[in-house]
Design an enzyme around this catalytic site. Structure first.
Site, PDB file in Angstrom:
ATOM      1  N   ASP A 338     -13.490  16.702 -37.716  1.00  0.00           N
ATOM      2  CA  ASP A 338     -13.241  15.720 -36.693  1.00  0.00           C
ATOM      3  C   ASP A 338     -11.760  15.838 -36.350  1.00  0.00           C
ATOM      4  O   ASP A 338     -10.976  16.320 -37.158  1.00  0.00           O
ATOM      5  CB  ASP A 338     -13.575  14.348 -37.289  1.00  0.00           C
ATOM      6  CG  ASP A 338     -13.234  13.247 -36.347  1.00  0.00           C
ATOM      7  OD1 ASP A 338     -13.446  13.441 -35.153  1.00  0.00           O
ATOM      8  OD2 ASP A 338     -12.774  12.205 -36.826  1.00  0.00           O
ATOM      9  N   THR A 340      -9.561  13.248 -34.559  1.00  0.00           N
ATOM     10  CA  THR A 340      -8.786  12.031 -34.721  1.00  0.00           C
ATOM     11  C   THR A 340      -8.941  11.496 -36.136  1.00  0.00           C
ATOM     12  O   THR A 340     -10.050  11.322 -36.620  1.00  0.00           O
ATOM     13  CB  THR A 340      -9.261  10.962 -33.734  1.00  0.00           C
ATOM     14  OG1 THR A 340      -9.459  11.604 -32.488  1.00  0.00           O
ATOM     15  CG2 THR A 340      -8.264   9.856 -33.620  1.00  0.00           C
ATOM     16  N   LYS A 512      -3.711   0.113 -16.956  1.00  0.00           N
ATOM     17  CA  LYS A 512      -3.434   1.379 -17.648  1.00  0.00           C
ATOM     18  C   LYS A 512      -4.753   2.029 -17.992  1.00  0.00           C
ATOM     19  O   LYS A 512      -5.783   1.351 -18.175  1.00  0.00           O
ATOM     20  CB  LYS A 512      -2.590   1.157 -18.893  1.00  0.00           C
ATOM     21  CG  LYS A 512      -3.337   0.551 -20.041  1.00  0.00           C
ATOM     22  CD  LYS A 512      -2.489   0.569 -21.303  1.00  0.00           C
ATOM     23  CE  LYS A 512      -3.255  -0.129 -22.418  1.00  0.00           C
ATOM     24  NZ  LYS A 512      -2.522  -0.205 -23.659  1.00  0.00           N
ATOM     25  N   THR A 586     -14.718  17.258 -31.375  1.00  0.00           N
ATOM     26  CA  THR A 586     -13.964  16.073 -31.008  1.00  0.00           C
ATOM     27  C   THR A 586     -14.515  15.461 -29.738  1.00  0.00           C
ATOM     28  O   THR A 586     -15.171  16.120 -28.943  1.00  0.00           O
ATOM     29  CB  THR A 586     -12.479  16.410 -30.829  1.00  0.00           C
ATOM     30  OG1 THR A 586     -11.828  15.266 -30.341  1.00  0.00           O
ATOM     31  CG2 THR A 586     -12.290  17.555 -29.873  1.00  0.00           C
ATOM     32  N   ASP A 588     -12.435  14.162 -27.692  1.00  0.00           N
ATOM     33  CA  ASP A 588     -11.322  14.209 -26.747  1.00  0.00           C
ATOM     34  C   ASP A 588     -11.552  15.257 -25.678  1.00  0.00           C
ATOM     35  O   ASP A 588     -12.446  16.084 -25.778  1.00  0.00           O
ATOM     36  CB  ASP A 588     -10.028  14.538 -27.502  1.00  0.00           C
ATOM     37  CG  ASP A 588      -9.513  13.321 -28.203  1.00  0.00           C
ATOM     38  OD1 ASP A 588      -9.933  12.224 -27.813  1.00  0.00           O
ATOM     39  OD2 ASP A 588      -8.711  13.484 -29.137  1.00  0.00           O
ATOM     40  N   ARG A 656     -15.462  16.773 -26.106  1.00  0.00           N
ATOM     41  CA  ARG A 656     -16.334  15.798 -25.466  1.00  0.00           C
ATOM     42  C   ARG A 656     -17.655  15.629 -26.202  1.00  0.00           C
ATOM     43  O   ARG A 656     -18.726  15.689 -25.627  1.00  0.00           O
ATOM     44  CB  ARG A 656     -16.610  16.215 -24.024  1.00  0.00           C
ATOM     45  CG  ARG A 656     -15.414  16.144 -23.118  1.00  0.00           C
ATOM     46  CD  ARG A 656     -15.128  14.721 -22.764  1.00  0.00           C
ATOM     47  NE  ARG A 656     -14.071  14.607 -21.784  1.00  0.00           N
ATOM     48  CZ  ARG A 656     -12.975  13.861 -21.926  1.00  0.00           C
ATOM     49  NH1 ARG A 656     -12.803  13.198 -23.043  1.00  0.00           N
ATOM     50  NH2 ARG A 656     -12.085  13.774 -20.994  1.00  0.00           N
TER      51      ARG A 656
END
Lengths: 964, 340
Positions: A338, A340, A512, A586, A588, A656
């Site tokens: 992984d 993170t 944000k 991940t 991300d 993703r």
């Protein structure tokens, strides 16, 4: 189990194991049929094995009981008839009203009735359920806030269902396992208890993982079983062939009993066959399973004892949840990791920001985040080393402003979040600026990083009090903003917004979010400008926001730095050096993940990257997604070409990914190679459970991963030692253990088999029953156990230094058929030497200098003595790490054998029917010839080994070890 | 195993044991040790081998087969008939002195004393002098535990029943006169067998202990009358009986029958001359293609003659030497640069 049914139940479970069952059958055959050896010879080892296993399982069960009791007997406060009653948590009934204090865990699923907070909310953390450590707000059921004492209500609720994510939503349901935070106490009514709670429904039993070694053992066992059966068949056949010769079936000196004469020939054949099976059954090592189990059980202590795995931050060392997979750590071919929290820390740091193209960089050497120190200096070096980027994550923030830009930006940082201030005084008192020590709690670490970043520039967020946010600005004034509305961050919108009204009455909207969501709302030329800057700063995109009021658009962005885990790069490099393929899975996006990989040196500057993304495909006319889909289908048709490509890459990065996909990636590549998954969060659990070896990191995302893993380590850097050091050693140890066990039993039984040719295939045992029994339990078991616990054929330091050593044992190298054949041949060779050496000696049995002759038990004892010494010394030759324990056990075993033989032969044992060995051993030692033959045969047996050891020595990395 | 509970805030104990850092000795078999070692071992083995071979060669052995298979052999008539106590004699001539002490063995071949059922067919309690086992012998003795009239057999079992019962007398013919060569039957069985493992019941006279029992079917005399000349050599501690009861390991075996009494003319052994062995031929072996023989042998420190040991030592000794030479060459060629 309970105390009462433990024994029968445990026995039943144990005899379901094929090996134990086999020995039970042998034992029963011995009891029923007239067999050459007494039932004791196989009954005793079996009893020993069963007892040891039962003790081990009983101990583990007792531990489990204790843990259960801790949960079940946990005291909870129940409100009953207006009184507070302490109850054990197992006695809670649906409908009880419970009071829970801060930091307590909910004992069952509760409906929140009353909270000590004014606003009727409470905060809980569900870290142990889904791994999310942020605080979730739950609300009391409307209208009940005031008077719980006089409440009379009916609750309608749905059937218990396990879906965690769907129903974490209901805002007044508090789940079992969650912990109350930031709230002094709450009252709630129990709705689901026991097995009906969400936690229990979600609990899935861990599937049994079997290691490759165990599979190898079973394969070898099959081979030996075949050998055993064929031996028995050969002997039975020979016996009847031999008996058919005239005068041999029933010579006058050895008449059959009446019973034997009467029984049917085929029945006789069958019982003979069984007898031979019993006689040779020792070829299948009785005690191997128990030794293997003991080795694993005791060996796993070394992992939890290792002080290198101790992390002073969390005050914990490594945790071993299962000891069955120690050796698997030495066999890993693929690591799925992984990102993170595993590769990177879960702490983020505010690095710099850019306001309208103007760059602000925070330059403070001591930028402390949660006790973790990263300075700009090292970061820059990392950047240079890693090439283009070391910045791993960038979040972009933009805002609109009318006033001084910088200050507004900082205010925005302070306001646009859902951070709570920890342990604070909501009572309106001015809080002394605690600066760095201030604790923040937020759902994601980047929010904390932002708030802390702002704090460094002089804007301190003081907290949220009844819809008013307070900020301590640079001039130490407290600014108040009324919070009008919060639009929480969610995965669909991928941004969050806050609307606040300042004291001056201005209404401000801060927004944000991720680039993709804000990007479309930005004027094009601004984007270009920012992007330029961003590119220069090694980040990806920037995104201003567009606000449809009359304000000037100002573009801001900030950089956040995900600090890598300590020594992540070194670890990854070592893993790659060890030939392990690393797959990063991940959620991300690609750029971020890629830069992480560069930073971890998974990708090097010269690494050739094969990218398969929607963007890299060129497909005129078609939508890229479709093209990608077609391509994958095409690959799939060509016999998993895609998989093959992936498996040939040294490292693969999958972006993703949803949690479930993570597990699926692992499942697809399961096949034969050994995979290891490492992760820290609840989203990695499926991956961890699915892999051959699951490793949890005791990180910040809760304990879910740790609980479901096979091994848990505090930090990623420990993986290196776990695999390269411990894994390697365990594999070598257990592989040697297994091979040695088969070997020593083969050369134990082979002489017995050969002896059948010289005793009319009459199942005459060569060795005395005591020797048959004790061989595997006492004489030869301890040295190999000690070996398999302490051996370091290469020192741990060497293993860690030379990652390539790991490749040598890859793919089950020591337990493949090659080495197995080698050991088997060695066993055969030794067996032949033992038997025929003594056979030649006994061509004249008058071996004593007083002319007296030796009999058959002397023969067996000489063979057995040679056997025990050879087998033990063979292990001594293999041992390359002699601790005092090895010395003690090896020489102790030999001494024990000699001592036992004297003792066994020195007494007339009243319980024995036959005093076969009476003074046989002592008489043997009085014969010079016996001594000489023992010495020469031991040397002859070991000669090839010695030769091998001598010639093997100065080769490869071993050569450096000579300096010790 | 030493299991130490790790206390104090979960921190693992920092001991050499738990950290797998126990001081360890690593055996290094470098060429410098191994080659001289091999040479030494090899030379020592060759030395022992030569000594063994010389000793073994110096042992005189005389084997005489008296089965009587072929018609010309002296005992052929006895082997064909079933007459009890059939007499035949065997002549042999010694040209040189047969160095003493000389041992007189009888040998049987293709005789499976190591057959399992045979070996189990005895009752150790009985042989230990336990009177209760006299009346009810162990079932392992079957079918030799009771005779046809249901009387217990003592000693029971196949081994005892099949005790070797040929007897021999040795005479030497010196210038026409025949002298008996005294054969000593003491100390031919293991000391522990004679003194401890086998015992007669403590009943005097010994005969009374055997009341109500019968002798083994194949025996001519009951156990308490095995040796008429020596009363202490009767019952279960009869030396011949003990020798027989110690089962041979292999189907071709020899057992000690007597020693030549080293007295008078025979102090140095058997002098050269003509000898005659008078055999009382009882033991049938032809039914199972067995053979019987008489062996005279003297012994050395290593026991009876056995060339195997000497040869084995020589072979392995020279193997060691050869291997050390090979290793020397290998090391000289490849390894010395990095040996330093």
């Amino acid at each position: 189990y309970t105390v009462w049914n433990f024994l029968p139940k445990n026995l039943f479970e144990q005899f379901r194991r094929i090996a134990n069952f086999y020995f039970l059958i042998i034992f029963l055959v011995q009891v029923i049929v007239d067999t050459p050896t007494s039932p004791v010879t196989s009954g005793l080892p079996l009893f020993f094995v069963i007892t040891v296993t039962a003790i081990k399982q009983g101990y583990e069960d007792w531990l489990r009981h204790k843990a259960d009791n801790e949960v079940n007997k946990y005291r909870v406060t129940v409100l009953e008839d207006g009184r507070r009653i302490q109850k054990e948590s197992e006695k809670i009934k649906v409908g009880d009203v419970l009071e829970v204090e801060e930091d307590e865990t909910f004992p069952c699923d509760l409906i929140l009735l009353q909270s000590s907070r004014d606003d009727g909310t409470c905060f809980v953390t569900t870290a142990s359920l889904d791994g999310e450590s942020n605080h979730k707000t739950h609300y009391t059921v409307p209208d009940t806030e005031r008077d719980v004492e006089s409440l009379n209500a009916t609750i309608e609720c749905e059937q218990p269902q396990p879906d965690l994510y769907k129903s974490l939503g209901p805002e007044n349901l508090l789940l079992k396992g969650a912990t109350l935070k930031n709230t002094q106490s709450i009252c709630g009514v129990a709705v689901y208890t026991g097995m009906e709670t969400k936690m229990a429904l979600n609990y899935q039993g861990k599937s049994q993982k079997r290691s490759v070694v165990e599979k190898s053992i079973n394969a070898f066992l099959l081979v030996y079983l075949c050998i055993l059966v064929s031996k028995a068949l050969v002997c039975t056949t020979l016996k009847y062939v031999w008996q058919s010769k005239p005068g041999q079936d029933e010579p006058w000196y050895n008449e059959k009993t009446l019973k034997e004469k009467e029984t049917n020939l085929y029945l006789n054949m069958f019982t003979d066959f069984l007898s031979f099976m019993v006689l040779f059954n020792f070829i299948i090592p009785v005690s191997m399973y128990v030794t293997v189990e003991m080795q694993k059980f005791l060996g796993s202590f070394f992992i939890s004892w290792d002080k290198d795995f101790f992390d002073s931050e969390i005050e914990e060392g490594a945790l071993v949840n299962t000891s069955d997979l120690n050796e698997e750590l030495g066999q890993v071919e693929y690591v799925f990791t992984d990102k993170t929290g595993t590769l990177t820390q879960n702490n983020m740091e505010f690095i710099e920001c850019c306001i309208d193209g103007h760059q602000y960089k925070y330059r403070d050497a001591s930028s402390e985040v949660d006790g973790f120190c990263v300075t700009d200096g090292p970061m820059n070096t990392v950047q240079q080393k890693a090439g283009r980027v070391s910045v791993v994550v960038s979040r972009h923030l933009c805002m609109l402003l009318t006033r001084e830009r910088e200050e507004l930006f900082l205010r925005a940082l302070c306001l646009c979040h859902t951070v709570q201030v920890d342990g604070l005084m909501v009572d309106g008192q001015v809080v002394p600026p605690l600066q760095e020590q201030r604790g923040f709690i937020a759902s994601s670490p980047d929010e904390i990083a932002l708030v802390q970043g702002a704090m460094r520039y002089g804007f301190t967020f003081l907290g949220l009090e009844s819809k008013t946010m307070k900020i301590l600005n640079r001039t130490n004034d407290v600014e108040m903003y009324e919070l009008l509305h919060v639009l929480n961050f969610d995965p669909v919108r991928r941004r969050m917004s806050v609307i606040v009204r300042s004291i001056s009455g201005e209404t401000l909207l801060f927004c944000k979010g991720a680039d993709s969501s804000i990007f479309p709302r930005v004027k094009q030329e601004e984007v270009e400008k920012i992007r330029m800057h961003v590119e220069r700063n090694a980040t990806d995109h920037a995104f201003p926001n567009h606000y449809d009021m009359k304000f000037v658009i100002m573009i801001l962005f900030y950089l956040l730095f995900y600090s890598l885990q300590e020594e992540a790069a070194e670890t990854m490099e070592a893993l790659q050096g060890a030939g392990i393929k690393v797959w990063v899975l991940t959620g991300d996006k690609m750029e971020t993940a890629k830069s992480t990989c560069y930073a971890c040196r998974l990708f090097k500057r010269n690494t050739e990257l094969l990218e398969l993304t929607v963007r890299t495909l060129e497909s005129p006319g078609k939508r890229r997604e479709d093209r990608l889909h077609d391509l994958l289908l095409e690959y799939h048709k060509k016999t998993d070409l895609f998989l093959q490509i992936c498996q040939n890459c040294t490292s693969v990065l999958c972006c993703r990914m949803a949690p479930l996909q993570k597990a699926q990636v692992r499942t697809n590549s399961k096949g034969s190679p050994i995979t290891l998954s490492i992760g820290d969060g609840a989203n990695d659990v499926s991956m961890i459970l699915e892999a051959h070896v699951g490793i949890g990191i005791k990180g910040k995302e809760g304990r879910q991963a740790v609980r479901n893993s096979d091994y848990a380590i505090p930090k990623l850097k420990h993986l290196k030692k776990l695999l390269l050091g411990h894994g390697h050693l365990y594999y070598v140890r257990i592989a040697h253990l297994v091979q040695y066990f088969f070997y020593k039993n083969l050369c134990f039984i082979l002489p017995q088999f050969l002896y059948q040719f010289f005793c009319g295939c009459s199942q005459q045992p060569l060795y005395d029953a005591a020797y048959l029994t004790m061989y595997n339990i006492c004489f030869t078991s301890m040295p190999i156990l000690a070996y398999s616990l302490f051996e370091q054929h290469i020192s741990i330091e060497m293993l860690l230094e030379n990652a390539t050593l790991y490749r040598q044992i890859g793919k089950n190298a020591m337990l493949r058929w090659g080495p197995f054949l080698y050991w088997t041949l060695l066993g055969v060779f030794h067996g032949l030497v033992f038997f025929f050496g003594v056979w030649f000696l006994f061509s004249n049995p008058a071996l004593q200098d007083n002319g007296q002759a030796f009999g058959n038990w002397s023969y067996g004892t000489i063979v057995f003595t040679i056997l025990v010494f050879t087998v033990t010394l063979k292990l001594a030759l293999d041992t390359r790490h002699w601790t005092w324990i090895n010395h003690f056990v090896i020489w102790g075993s030999l001494a024990f054998y000699v001592f036992f033989s004297f003792f066994w032969g020195g007494v007339i044992w009243p319980f024995l029917r036959q005093q076969r060995l009476y003074f046989v051993f002592a008489n043997m030692l009085s014969s010079v010839s016996a001594w000489l033959v023992i010495i020469v045969l031991i040397l002859l047996s070991l000669l090839p080994e010695i030769l091998y050891v001598v010639l093997r020595k100065p080769r490869g990395p071993y050569a450096r070890q000579v300096v010790l | 195993m030493v299991k130490q509970e790790s206390e104090s805030a979960n921190r693992p104990d920092n001991t050499a044991f738990t950290q797998q850092r126990l001081p360890a000795w690593q055996p290094i078999l470098s060429a410098g040790i191994v080659i001289p070692g091999f040479v030494l071992i090899g030379l020592a083995f060759i030395g022992i081998g030569v000594a063994l071979l010389v000793t073994s060669r110096s042992i005189q052995v005389l084997e005489l087969d008296y089965t009587g298979d072929s018609n010309g052999s002296p005992c052929s008539s006895c082997s064909q008939s079933d007459i009890a106590n059939c007499k035949c004699s065997l002549n042999f001539t010694l040209t040189t002195l047969f160095q003493g002490p000389v041992f007189f063995y009888y040998g049987l071949s293709n005789y499976f004393q190591n057959y399992r059922r045979y070996g189990a067919s005895k009752d150790d309690n009985q042989l230990y002098g336990d009177l209760s086992s006299f009346t009810s012998p162990s079932s392992s003795c079957s079918p030799y535990n009771y005779d046809s009239s249901k009387k217990p057999i003592v000693p029971c079992g196949s081994i005892a029943n099949s005790m070797f019962n040929d007897t021999f007398t040795l005479t030497r013919t010196v210038s026409g006169t025949t002298n008996n060569v005294t054969l000593d039957g003491k100390g031919i069985a293991w000391w522990t067998d004679y003194n401890i493992k086998y015992r007669n019941p403590s009943v005097t006279p010994l005969k009374n202990a055997f009341n109500g029992t019968v002798k083994p079917i194949n025996w001519a005399k009951p156990a308490y009358e095995l040796d008429a000349s020596d009363r202490s050599n009767n019952g279960f501690v009869n030396q011949d009986f003990l020798v027989w009861m110690r089962r041979a390991a292999l189907p071709n075996f020899r057992k000690l029958y007597r020693r030549i009494d080293a007295s008078g003319d025979y102090q140095k052994g058997l002098p050269a001359g003509n000898y005659t062995i008078d055999i009382t031929y009882n033991y049938p072996v032809r039914a199972f293609n067995g053979a019987k023989k008489i062996v005279f042998s003297n012994v050395s420190w290593m026991g009876g003659s056995n060339e195997f040991l000497g040869i084995a030592y020589l072979v392995i000794g020279s193997l060691c030497v050869v291997m050390s030479v090979v290793m020397l060459i290998v090391y000289a060629k490849f390894k010395f640069p990095d040996e330093e």
